[in-house]
Each structure stands twice: as C-alpha cells, then as structure tokens.
Design a protein around this motif. Structure first.
Motif, PDB file in Angstrom:
ATOM      1  N   HIS A  91       3.428   2.544   5.706  1.00  0.00           N
ATOM      2  CA  HIS A  91       4.018   2.467   7.048  1.00  0.00           C
ATOM      3  C   HIS A  91       5.460   2.964   7.069  1.00  0.00           C
ATOM      4  N   GLU A  92       6.030   3.288   5.903  1.00  0.00           N
ATOM      5  CA  GLU A  92       7.384   3.851   5.840  1.00  0.00           C
ATOM      6  C   GLU A  92       7.360   5.344   5.505  1.00  0.00           C
ATOM      7  N   ALA A  93       6.151   5.918   5.422  1.00  0.00           N
ATOM      8  CA  ALA A  93       6.025   7.315   4.996  1.00  0.00           C
ATOM      9  C   ALA A  93       6.715   8.278   5.951  1.00  0.00           C
ATOM     10  N   ALA A  94       6.617   8.022   7.260  1.00  0.00           N
ATOM     11  CA  ALA A  94       7.237   8.944   8.224  1.00  0.00           C
ATOM     12  C   ALA A  94       8.742   9.004   8.032  1.00  0.00           C
ATOM     13  N   ASP A  95       9.370   7.844   7.786  1.00  0.00           N
ATOM     14  CA  ASP A  95      10.816   7.826   7.546  1.00  0.00           C
ATOM     15  C   ASP A  95      11.162   8.583   6.268  1.00  0.00           C
ATOM     16  N   HIS A  96      10.333   8.411   5.247  1.00  0.00           N
ATOM     17  CA  HIS A  96      10.596   9.123   3.994  1.00  0.00           C
ATOM     18  C   HIS A  96      10.498  10.631   4.188  1.00  0.00           C
ATOM     19  N   HIS A  97       9.494  11.078   4.920  1.00  0.00           N
ATOM     20  CA  HIS A  97       9.302  12.515   5.105  1.00  0.00           C
ATOM     21  C   HIS A  97      10.450  13.148   5.874  1.00  0.00           C
ATOM     22  N   ARG A  98      11.037  12.400   6.808  1.00  0.00           N
ATOM     23  CA  ARG A  98      12.162  12.955   7.577  1.00  0.00           C
ATOM     24  C   ARG A  98      13.388  13.184   6.710  1.00  0.00           C
ATOM     25  N   SER A  99      13.513  12.418   5.629  1.00  0.00           N
ATOM     26  CA  SER A  99      14.704  12.545   4.794  1.00  0.00           C
ATOM     27  C   SER A  99      14.409  13.047   3.389  1.00  0.00           C
ATOM     28  N   CYS A 100      13.162  13.394   3.113  1.00  0.00           N
ATOM     29  CA  CYS A 100      12.789  13.819   1.759  1.00  0.00           C
ATOM     30  C   CYS A 100      13.526  15.105   1.377  1.00  0.00           C
ATOM     31  N   ALA A 120       0.847  -1.196   0.000  1.00  0.00           N
ATOM     32  CA  ALA A 120       0.000   0.000   0.000  1.00  0.00           C
ATOM     33  C   ALA A 120       0.883   1.247   0.000  1.00  0.00           C
ATOM     34  N   LYS A 121       0.740   2.068  -1.026  1.00  0.00           N
ATOM     35  CA  LYS A 121       1.577   3.258  -1.165  1.00  0.00           C
ATOM     36  C   LYS A 121       0.735   4.525  -1.183  1.00  0.00           C
ATOM     37  N   VAL A 122       1.345   5.593  -0.707  1.00  0.00           N
ATOM     38  CA  VAL A 122       0.704   6.913  -0.709  1.00  0.00           C
ATOM     39  C   VAL A 122       1.673   7.909  -1.325  1.00  0.00           C
ATOM     40  N   PRO A 123       1.158   8.985  -1.912  1.00  0.00           N
ATOM     41  CA  PRO A 123       2.073  10.005  -2.443  1.00  0.00           C
ATOM     42  C   PRO A 123       2.765  10.732  -1.297  1.00  0.00           C
ATOM     43  N   CYS A 124       3.984  11.172  -1.538  1.00  0.00           N
ATOM     44  CA  CYS A 124       4.718  11.924  -0.526  1.00  0.00           C
ATOM     45  C   CYS A 124       3.930  13.168  -0.139  1.00  0.00           C
ATOM     46  N   ALA A 125       3.924  13.470   1.143  1.00  0.00           N
ATOM     47  CA  ALA A 125       3.200  14.646   1.626  1.00  0.00           C
ATOM     48  C   ALA A 125       3.787  15.944   1.070  1.00  0.00           C
TER      49      ALA A 125
END
Length: 335
Positions: free
Chosen positions: A144-153, A126-131
C-alpha cells in the motif's frame, strides 16, 4: 547440522543468500530448525546464553513469494490498496477506516463494523518488488506504500534527450550513456559549492552528478538569437514532486577572467523532467542568456560557466518548484 537443511533465497536480499537454519518442505512451508541443542549448550555459561540471544535476534523471519488476487488487498469502497486500520462490515466487505462512511451509503449491511487485526498485520507486511526493478531498483516495498515509493524512486526511468536515441532507463544509467555514447562531459559536484565549467556550445551538453546522492543534472544549451541560452534540469520521473523527494535551487553565472564589469547571473529553482520531450528548451523553463559580448570577449579569454546547486526544504520546493517536462514523446514511442 542436518543434511536435509537447505539454503532459502529470500526477496529481501535478492542474491540467493542463505536463510539461517531454515528447512523447506516439499509443500513449500518454511519451518524453523529446533534449537534445543544450542540452548542446552548456552545454558552452561552466561556468555553462551548471551551469544544465543544475539543469534536469535539477528535471524530474519522466513520469507516466501506468493501470488494473490489484487482485489484481496484492495478496499471494497475506494478500490485502492488497503491501509491499516482495516474494518469489515456485516456483509464481509473490507474497507479502509476512512471509507466506512461512504461504504455505508452503498451497502445495506454496513451499520456496524468489526476491526480486522489479522488483515492489518498482513497488509502492513505484504511487500512487492519495485516496479522499476528492471532499471536497477532492488527494493521490496510495502504494497500500500508502493505508489509513494515509485514517485520518489531514484531508478524511475527517463528518456535520452537525443530524439534519434530510443534509450529509456534510470537517471544513473542515462548519465553513463550520455558520457559514453554521446560524448557529454560528466562532472561530479558538491552541493553548496560553485563548480566551474566551459560554456557549452549550441549542440553540446554536460552531465552533473551530485556527490552525495547521485542525482543527475543536465546543462543544456540552445541558440537564442545571437546569444546562447543555458538551462539546467534535474533528471527525474514525472512523480518527482512527491513529498520527501529532494528539491534543488541553482545559481548560474558566466564570467570572463579579468572582466569584472560584464557578468550574467540567474538564480532559480531547479526544474525536473523525465526528458520525454527531449531537451528542455529555453522557453520551457529557467534559462540564462549569455550575450555574444561574453562569448567573444575582446581579451581572448574563454568565458567560464559557474554552477552552484543547493538543496532546499520540502516546503520551499513545493511552493516554488517549476515544471519543465515538455510535451511527451512517450505516446509516439509506444505506437
């Protein structure tokens, strides 16, 4: 190919690219076209068969955008996004594997659990677009990995350091904005190599761009008595301390041609900031004080600011990285 076949836009490409041999029915179900004819043709020769296999392997699985209540993908115990492996208690509550112990104290029917292999598969895909898509990020990330991505985006937004400017955008767009609208010099630098700049005036500033990764660094000056304080900061969001995010170490020094006796040098980890408090002042992070003797050398030679930025390992960065985000002006802007 049938005239009913349609091109299907997928969230993976974001540009309306075609979906090979995909047919969208009125109820929104994506079906794969029958490949019997191709397979029959391929069976006539070894080369044809190999070509069909390559085409099939290159085809993407059909994708679709759906809406689902957030709670369906969250743990009943910790209320955070579910992370595989997932388990379900006798009462039907789904929990993360690490939450089973705590959930058992709150649910009377949590004596036994069953693995949820099917839900595991859904959660993994399940994927979502980056905030931060509005700031330029085109990534679709596992939920469930979105928070990690946002911290390093790299597109995580930051502020323009000018208090009179309300721009809130990605670091890359900020660098272009500073060069275009505030006349800051923009210079590309190579990591591990010194770069020669002019010592900025008290009201000036300079933008440095990493050649290989596009990281944005700001060289900002301020008056410190009769001297000039020069600081360097990496522009990133407040989550830049996340594991795996590149960290840097810098060396700043000022020298005057023909005057080797007087030299000012400082070495430090590079602080990071989203610039919510404006410029990083001299008392809020690492800085180098350039004395007036070097700024007004008797030889008449203009002093040169030398900058060298190096990447460092994540372990060293975690142990030594400073924080240089001044008190935020975000609350003020949201009022």
């Amino acid at each position: 190919m049938s005239e009913q076949q349609k091109r299907v836009s997928t969230p993976e490409n974001g540009h309306g690219g075609k979906r090979p041999r995909g047919v969208t029915t009125p109820d929104g179900v994506v079906k794969q076209e029958q490949r019997g004819q191709e397979q029959a043709e391929a069976s006539q020769g070894g080369e044809g068969e190999g070509a069909v296999v390559a085409v099939v392997q290159a085809m993407e699985e059909p994708q679709m955008n759906i809406r689902i209540p957030v709670a369906r993908l969250h743990c009943h115990a910790c209320l955070l996004p579910l992370k595989p492996p997932i388990f379900k208690c006798e009462a039907g509550h789904v929990v993360c594997s690490t939450c089973r112990g705590g959930h058992g104290q709150a649910c009377a029917r949590a004596a036994t659990y069953a693995a949820c292999a099917e839900l595991d598969d859904v959660v993994r895909k399940a994927k979502v677009p980056c905030a931060y898509s509005e700031y330029g990020c085109t990534s679709w990330v596992v939920y469930h990995e979105a928070a990690d991505h946002h911290r390093s985006c790299p597109c995580g937004p930051c502020f323009c350091p000018d208090h009179d400017c309300e721009l809130f955008t990605s670091p890359a767009r900020l660098a272009e904005h500073l060069g275009t609208h505030h006349a800051w010099p923009v210079t590309k630098i190579a990591y591990g190599k010194p770069c020669k700049l002019a010592v900025p005036g008290p009201q000036g500033g300079q933008v440095l761009l990493g050649e290989t990764d596009g990281c944005v660094f700001l060289v900002s000056p301020c008056t410190l008595g009769a001297a000039t304080a020069v600081s360097l900061v990496c522009v990133r969001t407040s989550g830049d301390a996340a594991a795996g995010v590149p960290q840097f170490r810098c060396k700043l020094w000022v020298e005057v041609k023909g005057n080797k006796e007087n030299l000012v040098l400082v070495t430090s980890m590079v602080a990071s900031s989203d610039l919510s408090g404006g410029f990083v002042a001299a008392n809020q992070g690492m800085f180098m004080a350039v004395p007036p003797e070097l700024l007004h050398d008797e030889s008449g030679e203009a002093p040169a600011l030398m900058v060298r930025i190096d990447r460092v390992t994540a372990a060293l960065a975690a142990a030594r990285s400073p924080s240089a985000t001044p008190p935020s002006r975000l609350a003020k802007r949201l009022q």
